[in-house]
Write a protein that holds these residues in place. Structure first.
Motif, mmCIF file in Angstrom:
data_model
loop_
_atom_site.group_PDB
_atom_site.id
_atom_site.type_symbol
_atom_site.label_atom_id
_atom_site.label_comp_id
_atom_site.label_asym_id
_atom_site.label_seq_id
_atom_site.Cartn_x
_atom_site.Cartn_y
_atom_site.Cartn_z
ATOM 1 N N GLY B 82 16.652 -38.722 35.144
ATOM 2 C CA GLY B 82 17.538 -37.596 34.844
ATOM 3 C C GLY B 82 18.018 -36.927 36.111
ATOM 4 N N ALA B 83 17.093 -36.722 37.054
ATOM 5 C CA ALA B 83 17.441 -36.050 38.302
ATOM 6 C C ALA B 83 18.416 -36.893 39.113
ATOM 7 C CB ALA B 83 16.175 -35.762 39.108
ATOM 8 N N ALA B 84 18.124 -38.199 39.202
ATOM 9 C CA ALA B 84 18.980 -39.079 40.000
ATOM 10 C C ALA B 84 20.365 -39.182 39.368
ATOM 11 C CB ALA B 84 18.332 -40.460 40.142
ATOM 12 N N ALA B 85 20.427 -39.230 38.035
ATOM 13 C CA ALA B 85 21.728 -39.296 37.360
ATOM 14 C C ALA B 85 22.525 -38.019 37.625
ATOM 15 C CB ALA B 85 21.534 -39.504 35.858
ATOM 16 N N ALA B 86 21.817 -36.912 37.772
ATOM 17 C CA ALA B 86 22.493 -35.642 38.051
ATOM 18 C C ALA B 86 22.974 -35.567 39.496
ATOM 19 C CB ALA B 86 21.548 -34.480 37.757
ATOM 20 N N ALA B 211 27.641 -41.228 44.635
ATOM 21 C CA ALA B 211 29.000 -41.662 44.314
ATOM 22 C C ALA B 211 29.430 -41.091 42.958
ATOM 23 C CB ALA B 211 29.067 -43.181 44.315
ATOM 24 N N TYR B 212 28.484 -41.113 42.024
ATOM 25 C CA TYR B 212 28.767 -40.593 40.692
ATOM 26 C C TYR B 212 27.613 -39.678 40.295
ATOM 27 C CZ TYR B 212 31.549 -44.834 40.893
ATOM 28 O OH TYR B 212 32.413 -45.814 41.293
ATOM 29 N N ALA B 213 27.918 -38.431 40.035
ATOM 30 C CA ALA B 213 26.858 -37.518 39.639
ATOM 31 C C ALA B 213 27.230 -36.858 38.318
ATOM 32 C CB ALA B 213 26.635 -36.466 40.714
ATOM 33 N N LEU B 214 26.254 -36.814 37.431
ATOM 34 C CA LEU B 214 26.466 -36.213 36.115
ATOM 35 C C LEU B 214 26.967 -34.776 36.241
ATOM 36 C CD1 LEU B 214 25.978 -36.937 33.123
ATOM 37 C CD2 LEU B 214 23.704 -35.956 33.355
ATOM 38 N N LEU B 215 26.495 -34.076 37.258
ATOM 39 C CA LEU B 215 26.837 -32.667 37.406
ATOM 40 C C LEU B 215 28.085 -32.445 38.264
ATOM 41 C CD1 LEU B 215 23.295 -31.039 37.734
ATOM 42 C CD2 LEU B 215 24.718 -31.372 35.708
ATOM 43 N N ASP B 216 28.761 -33.539 38.628
ATOM 44 C CA ASP B 216 30.028 -33.405 39.340
ATOM 45 C C ASP B 216 31.116 -33.216 38.292
ATOM 46 O OD1 ASP B 216 32.310 -33.574 40.795
ATOM 47 O OD2 ASP B 216 31.826 -35.467 41.793
ATOM 48 N N LEU B 217 31.419 -31.954 37.994
ATOM 49 C CA LEU B 217 32.292 -31.655 36.862
ATOM 50 C C LEU B 217 33.753 -31.987 37.151
ATOM 51 C CD1 LEU B 217 30.657 -28.310 35.687
ATOM 52 C CD2 LEU B 217 30.192 -30.638 34.898
ATOM 53 N N GLN B 218 34.088 -32.152 38.446
ATOM 54 C CA GLN B 218 35.459 -32.525 38.794
ATOM 55 C C GLN B 218 35.730 -33.989 38.445
ATOM 56 O OE1 GLN B 218 37.414 -30.011 39.767
ATOM 57 N NE2 GLN B 218 35.528 -28.827 39.498
ATOM 58 N N ARG B 219 34.658 -34.806 38.470
ATOM 59 C CA ARG B 219 34.842 -36.230 38.203
ATOM 60 C C ARG B 219 33.856 -36.663 37.130
ATOM 61 N NH1 ARG B 219 34.496 -39.894 43.122
ATOM 62 N NH2 ARG B 219 32.510 -38.822 43.376
ATOM 63 N N PRO B 220 34.125 -36.331 35.887
ATOM 64 C CA PRO B 220 33.148 -36.628 34.830
ATOM 65 C C PRO B 220 32.984 -38.138 34.627
ATOM 66 C CG PRO B 220 35.193 -35.801 33.902
ATOM 67 C CD PRO B 220 35.317 -35.670 35.380
#
Lengths: 200, 406
Positions: B82-86, B211-220
């Motif tokens: 979960g943390a890494a995906a975030a 590169a891809y983060a769940l919590l990067d709301l600009q790039r869902p």
């Protein structure tokens, strides 16, 4: 004297016997950590089991002036230390002890008593009432630090200064100044009170 | 047996402050220095050294990690996922049965391409219950898509704990990494080691830029999506290709690490193999014992050598075959069982690496050290002796140090 001079090298192996709660692994670690201050190479390896209070515990220390390539249990120790005399007869504590080595036992008895029970005078046999010293200085029957003092008196495998510095560094942080001073005193008494009987 | 250490053994070299620490505590220092955002772990022997030391660093404020003391290893890896995906840098540590409880999540971590670092302190799998070292846990995660790096001693485990962070997070890799250290033999052995300065490690690992983060709301992005017959296979191929790329990335990182540490690592570590007639292949801490025996045999005129495998996944098949090309007889030591298989895991990999380049070689195998059974120089000498005896048929020879009879 305890340090094998093999092509001018320092090489000493120690096996520690005791029971869980007597500080067997700590004694081995303290010796190893002291060797660092003397700029030597070293290993301290606990014999791995399900450690619990009162169960037999074994640890090994190696000290050398070159890197130690392997990590298997010590097979032929120069020094065997027995922190609990009640292990006697239950475990082959002198197994593999090298001729001319040192057997150091925590007991109020004299070395001659141990020699008679061994019937095997090939090593230097030494005794120290480390539990009594610990009780008097630390107020607890943990014999590891006084027996380390006795060991260093008979086999200066590392310098006294290194052990004292290690005790100061490690114990003042963990136990506070007063307990550290008591341990230094326990070490000193062990160093002074150890009795030995020289083997052939 | 008179032990005498050869002058050929390389000194503990390189940069750093000399310390007297066990392998587990050294790894905990590497964790502190690589500054993970999240560490989730459940104590299990012999990994406990790491968790205890690291949680102390957190309590002392020496590292600002969110330390999550979970209720099980399944939860530990779930928290890391979960943390890494975030978008966090996440690490854990475990052993044997703890790893077994993580198993469902191992493939989730690699399949989601999350660069989690796990410090695996090897321990036998139950039953019979046993807390001591063998590689049955590591081998059970062999095909789960994790990178597996084995270490010989505390210094290597510490160094690899630093390298592993960069390896997993590398944009060409994005896979979880297991830093494998032998339970008790390395985790609990207090040895001389060199600790790099905090700022040097900090600069080496840098800040994690996911590169891809769940919590990067600009790039869902979709995380953990359903993936059936239309694209599952392509995503799996992507994982396999990343694993293949990891080999070159790792070699590059070894070079970079040599610049900050003075310590040079390779995918496989050959020792006196160049003109060897008999060679032994090994993983982990036993390499030290084999190196010692090689020196003793060399002193008696036996042309012995060793190959220690550092990168077990990815398995550097070409490098292994090249290193063993001129050796007449090869002995493979496996610290894990593969009941019913044609050969235990390392033996199988070595056999296919040799076959892959068309090398036909006298190949013998032994199982050793199961459940912590000690392996002594005389066992290894016996291996070399058997290798040199052409009357012994190739294949699995037996178990080192086994009590015969029932």
């Amino acid at each position: 004297m305890g340090v094998e001079s093999d092509v001018g090298r320092r090489w000493v192996e120690v096996r520690w016997h005791g029971r869980g709660g007597q500080g067997v692994v700590t004694a081995s670690n303290l010796l190893a950590e002291s060797a660092l201050l003397d700029n030597l190479y070293f290993q301290s390896l606990p014999e791995f089991g399900a450690e619990r209070s009162g169960a037999p515990v074994v640890a090994y220390t190696r000290i050398a002036d070159t890197p130690i390539p392997f990590r298997f249990p010590v097979q032929e120790p120069h020094i065997v230390v027995v922190l609990d005399y009640t292990l006697w007869g239950h475990l082959p504590v002198v197994l593999g002890l090298r001729p001319g080595g040192l057997l150091l036992v925590n007991t109020p008895a004299s070395p001659q008593v141990v020699v008679r029970s061994l019937g095997w005078p090939l090593a230097t046999v030494a005794t120290l009432d480390a539990t009594a010293i610990a009780q008097a200085t630390l107020g607890r029957p943990i014999p590891n630090v006084p027996i380390l003092g006795g060991l260093l008196r008979l086999r200066p495998v590392v310098s006294l200064e290194a052990v004292q510095a290690t005790l100061r560094q490690r114990l003042s942080a963990r136990l506070g100044h007063q307990a550290m001073q008591a341990n230094l005193q326990a070490f000193e008494r062990g160093y002074q009170q150890v009795q030995s009987w020289e083997g052939r | 047996m008179a032990l005498a250490v050869s002058s050929r053994v390389p000194p503990v070299h390189g940069l750093g402050t000399p310390v007297a620490l066990d392998g587990g505590t050294l790894v905990a220092h590497a964790m502190r220095q690589t500054r993970p955002d999240v560490v989730a772990a459940y104590p299990i022997t012999p990994q406990t050294v790491i968790t205890e030391a690291f949680s102390q660093f957190v309590a002392n404020g020496e590292v600002h990690t969110e330390f999550v003391p979970v209720e099980s290893e399944h939860a530990a890896l779930s928290v890391c996922i979960g943390a890494a995906a975030a978008g966090a840098r996440a690490q854990t540590a475990t052993s044997g049965p703890g790893l077994a409880l993580m198993w469902e999540l191992l493939g989730v971590a690699s399949g989601m391409r999350l660069p989690i670092v796990m410090h695996l302190c090897t321990r036998a799998l139950s039953a019979p219950i046993n807390i001591l070292c063998d590689h049955s846990d590591a081998m059970a995660m062999r095909d789960t898509g994790w990178l597996l790096l084995f270490s010989e001693n505390g210094q290597e485990a510490y160094d690899q704990a630093i390298i592993a962070v960069r390896l997993g997070e590398h944009p060409q890799v994005l896979l979880p990494v297991a830093n494998v250290l032998d339970g008790f033999i390395v985790t609990h052995c207090v040895e001389r080691a060199l600790l790099l300065p905090d700022e040097v490690v900090s600069e080496f690992v840098g800040e994690y830029q996911p590169a891809y983060a769940l919590l990067d709301l600009q790039r869902p992005v979709t995380v953990g999506g359903l993936d059936f017959q239309d694209f599952h296979m392509e995503h799996k191929r992507g994982q396999v290709e990343a694993m293949a790329r990891a080999k070159g990335v790792l070699e590059g990182l070894f070079q970079e690490f040599a610049e900050i540490s003075g310590r040079i690592y390779r995918l496989v570590e050959p020792y006196r193999l160049a003109d060897a007639e008999v060679g032994v292949v090994v993983l982990g801490s036993t390499a030290g014992t084999v190196r010692y025996v090689v020196d003793r045999l060399r002193a008696r005129g036996v042309r012995a050598g060793m190959l220690s495998i550092r990168s077990f996944r990815p398995f550097p098949a070409l490098e292994v075959a090249a290193a063993l090309a001129e050796v007449k007889a090869v002995g493979v030591l496996d610290r894990a069982l593969a009941p019913g298989a044609s050969a235990p895991p390392l033996f199988s990999d070595i056999a296919s690496a040799l076959a892959g380049v068309g090398l036909s070689k006298r190949l013998l195998g032994w199982v050793y050290g199961i459940g912590g059974r000690e392996v002594l120089p005389q066992h290894i000498e016996g291996v070399f002796h058997t290798l040199a005896d052409p009357s012994v048929p190739p294949g699995l020879v037996g178990w080192l140090g086994l009590r015969e009879g029932r």
